[in-house]
Motif scaffolding. Structure first.
Motif, mmCIF file in Angstrom:
data_model
loop_
_atom_site.group_PDB
_atom_site.id
_atom_site.type_symbol
_atom_site.label_atom_id
_atom_site.label_comp_id
_atom_site.label_asym_id
_atom_site.label_seq_id
_atom_site.Cartn_x
_atom_site.Cartn_y
_atom_site.Cartn_z
ATOM 1 N N ILE A 290 0.959 -1.341 -0.007
ATOM 2 C CA ILE A 290 0.053 0.157 0.211
ATOM 3 C C ILE A 290 1.101 1.262 0.057
ATOM 4 C CG2 ILE A 290 -1.574 1.251 1.256
ATOM 5 C CD1 ILE A 290 -2.652 -1.449 2.500
ATOM 6 N N ASP A 291 0.911 2.190 -1.152
ATOM 7 C CA ASP A 291 1.718 3.360 -1.186
ATOM 8 C C ASP A 291 1.120 4.311 -0.368
ATOM 9 O OD1 ASP A 291 0.013 4.146 -3.350
ATOM 10 O OD2 ASP A 291 1.324 3.629 -4.851
ATOM 11 N N SER A 292 1.719 5.300 -0.365
ATOM 12 C CA SER A 292 1.337 6.861 0.231
ATOM 13 C C SER A 292 0.021 7.490 -0.689
ATOM 14 C CB SER A 292 2.295 7.498 0.571
ATOM 15 O OG SER A 292 3.188 8.002 -0.729
ATOM 16 N N ALA A 293 0.174 7.136 -1.989
ATOM 17 C CA ALA A 293 -0.771 7.743 -3.110
ATOM 18 C C ALA A 293 -2.109 7.170 -2.526
ATOM 19 C CB ALA A 293 -0.220 7.655 -4.181
ATOM 20 N N TRP A 294 -2.101 6.075 -2.292
ATOM 21 C CA TRP A 294 -3.299 5.217 -1.976
ATOM 22 C C TRP A 294 -4.046 5.577 -0.850
ATOM 23 C CZ3 TRP A 294 -3.859 -0.923 -2.591
ATOM 24 C CH2 TRP A 294 -5.085 -1.320 -2.445
ATOM 25 N N ILE A 295 -3.075 5.631 0.112
ATOM 26 C CA ILE A 295 -3.469 6.039 1.675
ATOM 27 C C ILE A 295 -4.268 7.821 1.217
ATOM 28 C CG2 ILE A 295 -2.935 6.610 3.810
ATOM 29 C CD1 ILE A 295 -0.749 4.674 3.578
ATOM 30 N N GLU A 296 -3.505 8.686 0.718
ATOM 31 C CA GLU A 296 -3.807 9.696 0.502
ATOM 32 C C GLU A 296 -5.266 9.888 0.006
ATOM 33 O OE1 GLU A 296 -2.827 12.644 2.209
ATOM 34 O OE2 GLU A 296 -1.821 11.198 3.078
ATOM 35 N N ARG A 297 -5.498 9.098 -1.259
ATOM 36 C CA ARG A 297 -6.529 8.970 -1.986
ATOM 37 C C ARG A 297 -7.979 8.610 -1.148
ATOM 38 N NH1 ARG A 297 -9.885 5.517 -4.411
ATOM 39 N NH2 ARG A 297 -8.151 3.920 -4.485
ATOM 40 N N VAL A 298 -7.718 7.602 -0.506
ATOM 41 C CA VAL A 298 -8.762 6.997 0.488
ATOM 42 C C VAL A 298 -9.035 8.176 1.688
ATOM 43 C CG1 VAL A 298 -9.441 5.435 2.363
ATOM 44 C CG2 VAL A 298 -8.183 4.591 0.086
ATOM 45 N N LYS A 299 -8.004 8.700 2.127
ATOM 46 C CA LYS A 299 -8.035 9.644 3.170
ATOM 47 C C LYS A 299 -9.090 10.777 2.773
ATOM 48 C CE LYS A 299 -5.280 12.845 6.439
ATOM 49 N NZ LYS A 299 -3.902 13.003 6.614
ATOM 50 N N GLY A 300 -8.622 11.219 1.321
ATOM 51 C CA GLY A 300 -9.578 12.408 0.924
ATOM 52 C C GLY A 300 -11.183 12.002 0.622
ATOM 53 N N GLU A 301 -11.549 11.059 0.500
ATOM 54 C CA GLU A 301 -12.923 10.498 0.473
ATOM 55 C C GLU A 301 -13.410 10.209 1.819
ATOM 56 O OE1 GLU A 301 -12.263 6.845 -1.928
ATOM 57 O OE2 GLU A 301 -11.619 7.810 -3.675
#
Length: 490
Positions: A290-301
């Motif tokens: 799980i990379d940071s970009a995936w985490i940030e995208r989920v966080k934004g939702e």
């Protein structure tokens, strides 16, 4: 030794069924209520030649949970085979996570009732949350002398959330479970339906003499599917362990079940430890990256979380932490409250809170309705609150108006409260002359209360106020009644 000489230690493991459309390693449906064994595909029962494929939606829900509780999302986690025999486990092993779970740490903030009408704050730390597949289901009731096996549930995606052993009473355990239940529903990763098994709790309970550092031997109460049963089961188990030790016995580590008919726990099997399961990495599944970009995208939702919204209610509306926590128990309740305040005005925020947590909640509970099915809409409630605020009606009359709103007597539009007040003649009497005439009649008919008041009995004054309100059928302005009555009595 008395109960106070013992310290209780409780940790919870909660299995939350994730709200995906399909299973964690196959495309089979997880819809509840299907005929037995029609939703178990070749992958779920591990027929030769099949390979599991990880459900991306299950991973995203795990990330969502980790972010919501302030946990660390592991950049690399590993699926392992947990080996054990059970009739409804067709593979002979369960795919889970052991050494490297997807979510590490985190905290749950809760308010615990103190049994005296108040509550205290507590923080429970989480150990981990890991992804795994569910087993099938053994059905004992419908078969005489046999057990039916339904594999529809096999492969259903679960997030198992494990707390630290930091709770010391059944009240704390239930408060934790309710807070966790609220969070998983809030972030839409689980429907929280306990009757259907979507949110199942296992409670690890042990006792030790107060002041002892070492933990006592724990027993795990499995599959608690209601908060009421959880409280009953833990309370029984605590007393059972204390009685056993005080009688000279020793607690043996075991898995137990709670019998809701007898209110007792009973041993099911000796409790296994991790080495009994012979965990090893599943050779058919690559490590989960799980990379940071995936985490940030989920966080934004993510929606605004309960803790942040609770703080906003306290800061913007002046609510107590108790009120703010109650109003953020679910997204539906908080949205109903926000819609009510938006229509009634922020000056009435506390009054709106009292009505949502009081009359609305009581009626919904009695009718066994969710707030989304409330016969009184947020806009209609706001209309009622506005009429209280501008002194059109008293609080006593407001309850009559609410009754009429609940029964749809004013129709469905936002101005239903005004319609009911007008058609039923419920406007508050504010004419001082009219109120004075009512008071004169009450004083003339209640000379004994007048004499008692003048003799120093304050309760007699309240009795006279009550008689005045009764004579006006609840319509007289209470403040004016008090003021004029005090003048009349000197």
């Amino acid at each position: 030794m008395s109960r106070t000489d013992w310290e209780v230690v409780i940790g919870l493991e909660v299995h939350t069924q994730l709200s995906t459309q399909s299973k964690i390693f196959s495309g089979a449906s997880i819809a509840f209520g299907a005929e037995p064994n029609v939703q178990a595909c070749a992958v779920d029962i591990a027929l030769p030649g099949v390979l599991p494929v990880l459900n991306k939606g299950a991973v995203e829900r795990a990330i969502r949970f980790g972010l919501a509780v302030g946990a660390t999302i592991a950049p690399k986690s590993v699926f392992a085979r947990k080996n054990y025999f059970y009739p409804d486990l067709p593979k002979g092993y369960q795919i889970s996570q052991y050494e490297l779970p997807v979510v590490v740490g985190g905290q749950i903030h809760l308010l615990v009732p103190d049994g005296k009408g108040g509550a205290y704050e507590k923080v429970v730390n989480l150990t981990r949350a890991h992804l795994e597949e569910d087993a099938g289901k053994s059905l004992h009731e419908d078969f005489h002398g046999m057990t039916g096996i339904d594999l529809n549930r096999a492969g259903t995606p679960l997030l198992e959330i494990v707390s630290e052993p930091e709770m010391s009473s059944s009240a704390e355990a239930v408060a934790y479970a309710k807070a966790l239940h609220g969070i998983v529903r809030w972030i839409d990763i689980c429907d929280g339906n306990m009757q259907e098994g979507s949110f199942r709790c296992d409670a690890n309970v042990s006792v030790r003499p107060r002041g002892q550092k070492e933990f006592g031997t724990r027993r795990e109460i499995k599959n608690l599917n209601s908060f009421r049963f959880m409280q009953q089961a833990i309370d029984y188990e605590i007393q059972w362990q204390i009685d056993l030790i005080e009688d000279g016995g020793k607690v043996q580590q075991a898995t137990v079940l709670f019998d809701s008919d007898t209110g007792e726990t009973r041993a099911m099997r000796s409790k296994e430890d991790a080495h009994d399961y012979r965990y090893f990495p599943d050779p058919d599944l690559l490590p989960l990256i799980i990379d940071s970009a995936w985490i940030e995208r989920v966080k934004g939702e993510l929606p605004e979380l309960p803790a942040a919204l609770s703080a906003r209610f306290q800061n913007d509306f002046g609510l107590s932490i108790y009120d703010a926590t109650a109003l953020t128990a679910s997204r539906e309740v908080s949205q109903f409250y926000l819609d009510t305040v938006a229509a009634a005005g922020t000056a009435s925020a506390k009054t709106c809170a009292n009505w949502v947590m009081g009359e609305v909640a009581a009626r919904l509970n009695k009718a066994e309705l969710d707030i989304t099915a409330s016969p009184v809409s947020a806009l209609q409630l706001a209309g009622l609150v506005q009429r209280i605020a501008d002194n059109t009606i008293s609080n006593a009359i407001a309850k009559k108006v609410f009754d009429a709103l609940w029964n749809k007597e004013g129709g469905d539009d936002a101005n239903a409260a005004d319609t009911i007040i007008e058609t039923q003649g419920l406007k508050q009497v504010t004419d001082s002359g009219a109120i004075e005439a009512i008071i004169d009649e009450v004083l003339a008919a209640n000379q004994k209360s007048v004499e008692e008041f003048r003799a120093g009995k304050e309760k007699a004054f309240n009795a006279l106020v009550g008689q005045c309100m009764k004579a006006s059928k609840g319509k007289a302005n209470p403040a004016q009644v008090n003021e004029i009555l005090k003048k009349k009595l000197g």
